[in-house]
Design a protein around this motif. Structure first.
Motif, PDB file in Angstrom:
ATOM      1  N   MET A  52     -49.722 -13.755  25.422  1.00 50.82           N
ATOM      2  CA  MET A  52     -48.347 -13.322  25.250  1.00 50.82           C
ATOM      3  C   MET A  52     -47.626 -13.411  26.596  1.00 50.82           C
ATOM      4  O   MET A  52     -48.194 -13.097  27.629  1.00 50.82           O
ATOM      5  CB  MET A  52     -48.299 -11.892  24.729  1.00 50.82           C
ATOM      6  CG  MET A  52     -48.967 -11.682  23.371  1.00 50.82           C
ATOM      7  SD  MET A  52     -48.193 -12.563  22.032  1.00 50.82           S
ATOM      8  CE  MET A  52     -46.882 -11.467  21.610  1.00 50.82           C
ATOM      9  N   GLU A  53     -46.390 -13.851  26.525  1.00 48.39           N
ATOM     10  CA  GLU A  53     -45.575 -13.994  27.727  1.00 48.39           C
ATOM     11  C   GLU A  53     -44.309 -13.152  27.597  1.00 48.39           C
ATOM     12  O   GLU A  53     -43.767 -13.010  26.507  1.00 48.39           O
ATOM     13  CB  GLU A  53     -45.156 -15.450  27.915  1.00 48.39           C
ATOM     14  CG  GLU A  53     -46.296 -16.424  28.091  1.00 48.39           C
ATOM     15  CD  GLU A  53     -45.786 -17.852  28.202  1.00 48.39           C
ATOM     16  OE1 GLU A  53     -44.850 -18.092  28.996  1.00 48.39           O
ATOM     17  OE2 GLU A  53     -46.309 -18.710  27.491  1.00 48.39           O
ATOM     18  N   ASN A  54     -43.839 -12.640  28.724  1.00 50.46           N
ATOM     19  CA  ASN A  54     -42.586 -11.891  28.746  1.00 50.46           C
ATOM     20  C   ASN A  54     -41.431 -12.821  29.085  1.00 50.46           C
ATOM     21  O   ASN A  54     -41.556 -13.698  29.949  1.00 50.46           O
ATOM     22  CB  ASN A  54     -42.635 -10.766  29.774  1.00 50.46           C
ATOM     23  CG  ASN A  54     -43.512  -9.627  29.327  1.00 50.46           C
ATOM     24  OD1 ASN A  54     -43.689  -9.387  28.141  1.00 50.46           O
ATOM     25  ND2 ASN A  54     -44.079  -8.915  30.274  1.00 50.46           N
TER      26      ASN A  54
ATOM     27  N   THR B 133     -41.189 -10.324  24.203  1.00 47.86           N
ATOM     28  CA  THR B 133     -42.525 -10.900  24.340  1.00 47.86           C
ATOM     29  C   THR B 133     -42.784 -11.885  23.205  1.00 47.86           C
ATOM     30  O   THR B 133     -42.561 -11.559  22.036  1.00 47.86           O
ATOM     31  CB  THR B 133     -43.590  -9.787  24.324  1.00 47.86           C
ATOM     32  OG1 THR B 133     -43.288  -8.851  25.369  1.00 47.86           O
ATOM     33  CG2 THR B 133     -44.979 -10.349  24.551  1.00 47.86           C
ATOM     34  N   PHE B 134     -43.222 -13.075  23.590  1.00 47.47           N
ATOM     35  CA  PHE B 134     -43.546 -14.125  22.622  1.00 47.47           C
ATOM     36  C   PHE B 134     -44.866 -14.770  23.025  1.00 47.47           C
ATOM     37  O   PHE B 134     -45.291 -14.675  24.170  1.00 47.47           O
ATOM     38  CB  PHE B 134     -42.449 -15.200  22.589  1.00 47.47           C
ATOM     39  CG  PHE B 134     -41.099 -14.681  22.189  1.00 47.47           C
ATOM     40  CD1 PHE B 134     -40.815 -14.364  20.875  1.00 47.47           C
ATOM     41  CD2 PHE B 134     -40.104 -14.502  23.140  1.00 47.47           C
ATOM     42  CE1 PHE B 134     -39.564 -13.884  20.511  1.00 47.47           C
ATOM     43  CE2 PHE B 134     -38.850 -14.026  22.792  1.00 47.47           C
ATOM     44  CZ  PHE B 134     -38.581 -13.719  21.472  1.00 47.47           C
ATOM     45  N   GLU B 135     -45.475 -15.476  22.086  1.00 49.33           N
ATOM     46  CA  GLU B 135     -46.760 -16.122  22.344  1.00 49.33           C
ATOM     47  C   GLU B 135     -46.639 -17.341  23.249  1.00 49.33           C
ATOM     48  O   GLU B 135     -47.573 -17.668  23.973  1.00 49.33           O
ATOM     49  CB  GLU B 135     -47.415 -16.524  21.024  1.00 49.33           C
ATOM     50  CG  GLU B 135     -47.851 -15.333  20.202  1.00 49.33           C
ATOM     51  CD  GLU B 135     -48.504 -15.740  18.895  1.00 49.33           C
ATOM     52  OE1 GLU B 135     -49.001 -16.873  18.793  1.00 49.33           O
ATOM     53  OE2 GLU B 135     -48.509 -14.911  17.983  1.00 49.33           O
ATOM     54  N   SER B 136     -45.497 -18.029  23.185  1.00 49.89           N
ATOM     55  CA  SER B 136     -45.322 -19.241  23.984  1.00 49.89           C
ATOM     56  C   SER B 136     -43.836 -19.517  24.174  1.00 49.89           C
ATOM     57  O   SER B 136     -42.989 -18.911  23.506  1.00 49.89           O
ATOM     58  CB  SER B 136     -45.973 -20.440  23.294  1.00 49.89           C
ATOM     59  OG  SER B 136     -45.257 -20.762  22.112  1.00 49.89           O
ATOM     60  N   GLU B 137     -43.536 -20.465  25.043  1.00 51.62           N
ATOM     61  CA  GLU B 137     -42.151 -20.847  25.283  1.00 51.62           C
ATOM     62  C   GLU B 137     -41.526 -21.475  24.037  1.00 51.62           C
ATOM     63  O   GLU B 137     -40.362 -21.234  23.733  1.00 51.62           O
ATOM     64  CB  GLU B 137     -42.089 -21.824  26.457  1.00 51.62           C
ATOM     65  CG  GLU B 137     -40.693 -22.075  26.956  1.00 51.62           C
ATOM     66  CD  GLU B 137     -40.673 -22.874  28.233  1.00 51.62           C
ATOM     67  OE1 GLU B 137     -40.029 -23.937  28.238  1.00 51.62           O
ATOM     68  OE2 GLU B 137     -41.306 -22.442  29.214  1.00 51.62           O
TER      69      GLU B 137
ATOM     70  N   ILE C 196     -42.254 -20.852  20.891  1.00 52.90           N
ATOM     71  CA  ILE C 196     -41.957 -19.769  19.945  1.00 52.90           C
ATOM     72  C   ILE C 196     -40.772 -18.953  20.445  1.00 52.90           C
ATOM     73  O   ILE C 196     -39.922 -18.528  19.661  1.00 52.90           O
ATOM     74  CB  ILE C 196     -43.207 -18.894  19.713  1.00 52.90           C
ATOM     75  CG1 ILE C 196     -44.257 -19.714  18.961  1.00 52.90           C
ATOM     76  CG2 ILE C 196     -42.858 -17.617  18.956  1.00 52.90           C
ATOM     77  CD1 ILE C 196     -45.598 -19.052  18.818  1.00 52.90           C
ATOM     78  N   ALA C 197     -40.677 -18.766  21.752  1.00 52.76           N
ATOM     79  CA  ALA C 197     -39.556 -18.016  22.329  1.00 52.76           C
ATOM     80  C   ALA C 197     -38.231 -18.688  22.000  1.00 52.76           C
ATOM     81  O   ALA C 197     -37.240 -18.005  21.713  1.00 52.76           O
ATOM     82  CB  ALA C 197     -39.729 -17.894  23.839  1.00 52.76           C
TER      83      ALA C 197
ATOM     84  N   GLU D 260     -37.775 -18.032  17.947  1.00 51.09           N
ATOM     85  CA  GLU D 260     -37.650 -16.609  17.613  1.00 51.09           C
ATOM     86  C   GLU D 260     -36.559 -15.935  18.447  1.00 51.09           C
ATOM     87  O   GLU D 260     -35.875 -15.030  17.963  1.00 51.09           O
ATOM     88  CB  GLU D 260     -38.991 -15.898  17.796  1.00 51.09           C
ATOM     89  CG  GLU D 260     -40.064 -16.374  16.836  1.00 51.09           C
ATOM     90  CD  GLU D 260     -39.689 -16.176  15.375  1.00 51.09           C
ATOM     91  OE1 GLU D 260     -39.151 -15.104  15.028  1.00 51.09           O
ATOM     92  OE2 GLU D 260     -39.925 -17.104  14.583  1.00 51.09           O
TER      93      GLU D 260
ATOM     94  N   ASN E  10     -38.089 -17.325  31.239  1.00 54.23           N
ATOM     95  CA  ASN E  10     -39.485 -16.892  31.271  1.00 54.23           C
ATOM     96  C   ASN E  10     -39.721 -16.069  32.536  1.00 54.23           C
ATOM     97  O   ASN E  10     -38.805 -15.866  33.340  1.00 54.23           O
ATOM     98  CB  ASN E  10     -40.446 -18.079  31.137  1.00 54.23           C
ATOM     99  CG  ASN E  10     -40.442 -19.010  32.334  1.00 54.23           C
ATOM    100  OD1 ASN E  10     -39.920 -18.709  33.403  1.00 54.23           O
ATOM    101  ND2 ASN E  10     -41.036 -20.177  32.150  1.00 54.23           N
TER     102      ASN E  10
END
Length: 61
Positions: A1-3, A22-26, A28-29, A32, A51
């Motif tokens: 997970m990334e902020n 917070t998302f799993e990847s760029e 997905i960010a 979503e 990011n």
């Protein structure tokens, strides 16, 4: 997970939102994050999603 940091502004410079998401990847960010921006009703306001390194993921003027 990334902020990721989301910030939205009025044209006057007033900050409407300044949040950490917070998302799993760029990838997905991007998808979503856009959905959340639309839910908040600020898709036509100046906003950005970056990011943790400061790289722009989404940006709108």
């Amino acid at each position: 997970m990334e902020n990721f940091r989301f910030t939205a502004f009025e044209k006057t410079g007033e900050i409407l939102f300044d949040e950490v998401w917070t998302f799993e990847s760029e990838e997905i960010a991007k998808v979503e994050g856009q959905k959340q921006i639309e839910e908040k009703g600020v898709e036509e306001k100046t906003h950005r999603l970056v990011n943790s390194s400061g790289k722009l993921v989404l940006f709108h003027i």
